[in-house]
Every structure is written in structure tokens, then in C-alpha cells.
Write an enzyme that holds these catalytic residues in place. Structure first.
Site, PDB file in Angstrom:
ATOM      1  CG  HIS A  12      40.899  42.069  37.463  1.00 63.41           C
ATOM      2  ND1 HIS A  12      41.344  42.697  36.315  1.00 63.41           N
ATOM      3  CD2 HIS A  12      41.291  42.856  38.490  1.00 63.41           C
ATOM      4  CE1 HIS A  12      41.965  43.807  36.632  1.00 63.41           C
ATOM      5  NE2 HIS A  12      41.955  43.927  37.954  1.00 63.41           N
ATOM      6  CD  GLU A  85      43.473  47.336  43.642  1.00 56.49           C
ATOM      7  OE1 GLU A  85      43.856  47.182  44.826  1.00 56.49           O
ATOM      8  OE2 GLU A  85      44.066  46.832  42.678  1.00 56.49           O
TER       9      GLU A  85
END
Length: 190
Positions: A12, A85
Site C-alpha cells: 500500500h 497485516e
């Protein structure tokens, strides 16, 4: 073991917590202005590539990156919870320097943190699912922990990535050869 199929991966774009060196884990932090610009730049690089669906972590920073990529490339975006994550428990929201001062290591993580073995198994499972479903190489938008786990599985334990750098992963031509990891940005400071 991963299916022997090519795929793309991108971490990202930048967030304020990235910039400040704060551990995010599964905290849902959006992209900052730099992160948005990085995603637009990555889209220009990915315009030259042939990939199918975009699979993304549902956390804002990854999902926003995937949406920016999709808007320009007209690709379907699928949110995949298993691409989140690693959960760092009580460490989330703390600065990396604070963690170093407390001498926190992989061996003495807080009890509420996701164990390395569980995180690695989760990432392997979701990548196998995605690659099994894909005839054309997919694009995976996720996090640095996912990237680190992925390249470690492929035999590159010291490879890291900056925010929003697109990679192409190609399977080996022979069993004795390693996977090929291609940085599509041309940047060397990873």
C-alpha cells in the site's frame, strides 16, 4: 508451497503512521497525500502489465491503494480478509524506536500479538487460494509484513519493499531454480 503461477504484488501507499515510524499492524489507517500520489504513480507503471483481478487487504491503506489502481485500469477489486497485516497486539500504535528501547523481539511479543507461525500459515493459505483461482496473473495489494513473509517463503529472507512499489513474481522454470522477483519501478532503495 505456492502454485507455480506468476502474480503481481504491491505494498500500500504511505500513511502518516508509516512516515512517523509507528507500528500499524491491523489498525485501520488511511493513506496520506504522499500515499495517494504513490498509488497514482504505481498505476502508471502497472498500465504496462497484464494482470487480472486485484485482491486486496480490507484495511483502508491497502483498499484505497487498490481502488486508485482499479480506477485507472478498470480491474475488479476483491477484498480478502486473510491479506490483512500481522496483528501486533499491544505494540500497535507505538513507535518503532519505543519498541527497540523496550527490547521487544520476535521471541518476547505481547501475548495478544499474532504468532509468526500463524501469520505465515495465513499468508500461505490465502496466496494459494488466490493463485489457484487465477488463470491470468492477479495483483495483490497488501502490507510490508505480507511481502516480507512472501519473499521469505520464496528464499529471499532479506528483501524488503518501500510503499507502493509494484513487483512481478515469476515461478521457477525448473524445480532447482528460485522464483524470480522483478521490481517494476526501477527503484533500487528497497
Amino acid at each position: 508451497m505456492l502454485p507455480l503461477k506468476s502474480f503481481y504484488f504491491i505494498r500500500h501507499g504511505e500513511t502518516e503512521w508509516n512516515r512517523q515510524g509507528i507500528i500499524m499492524g491491523q489498525q485501520d489507517i488511511p493513506l496520506n497525500t504522499t500515499g495517494i500520489q504513490q498509488a497514482h504513480h504505481a498505476r502508471k507503471i502497472l498500465e504496462q502489465e497484464n494482470f487480472s483481478t486485484i485482491y486486496t487487504s480490507p484495511l483502508q491503506r491497502a483498499y484505497q491503494t487498490a481502488q486508485i489502481l482499479s480506477d485507472g485500469l478498470k480491474k475488479e477489486v476483491i477484498s480478502e480478509n486473510l491479506l490483512k497485516e500481522r496483528h501486533w497486539g499491544q505494540l500497535e500504535g507505538l513507535s518503532r524506536t519505543c519498541i527497540k528501547d523496550k527490547e521487544i523481539t520476535v521471541d518476547n511479543l505481547p501475548v495478544d500479538a499474532e504468532a509468526s507461525i500463524n501469520f505465515e500459515a495465513r499468508i500461505l493459505r490465502v496466496l494459494c487460494q488466490i493463485l489457484t483461482l487465477s488463470d491470468i496473473p492477479p495483483l495483490i495489494v497488501a502490507h510490508s509484513g505480507v511481502f516480507i513473509t512472501l519473499v521469505k517463503m520464496l528464499g529471499y529472507p532479506f528483501l524488503r519493499t518501500a510503499n507502493c512499489i509494484p513487483f512481478l513474481f515469476k515461478p521457477p522454470q525448473q524445480e532447482t531454480h528460485p522464483w524470480i522477483v522483478c521490481n517494476l519501478s526501477g527503484q533500487q532503495d528497497l
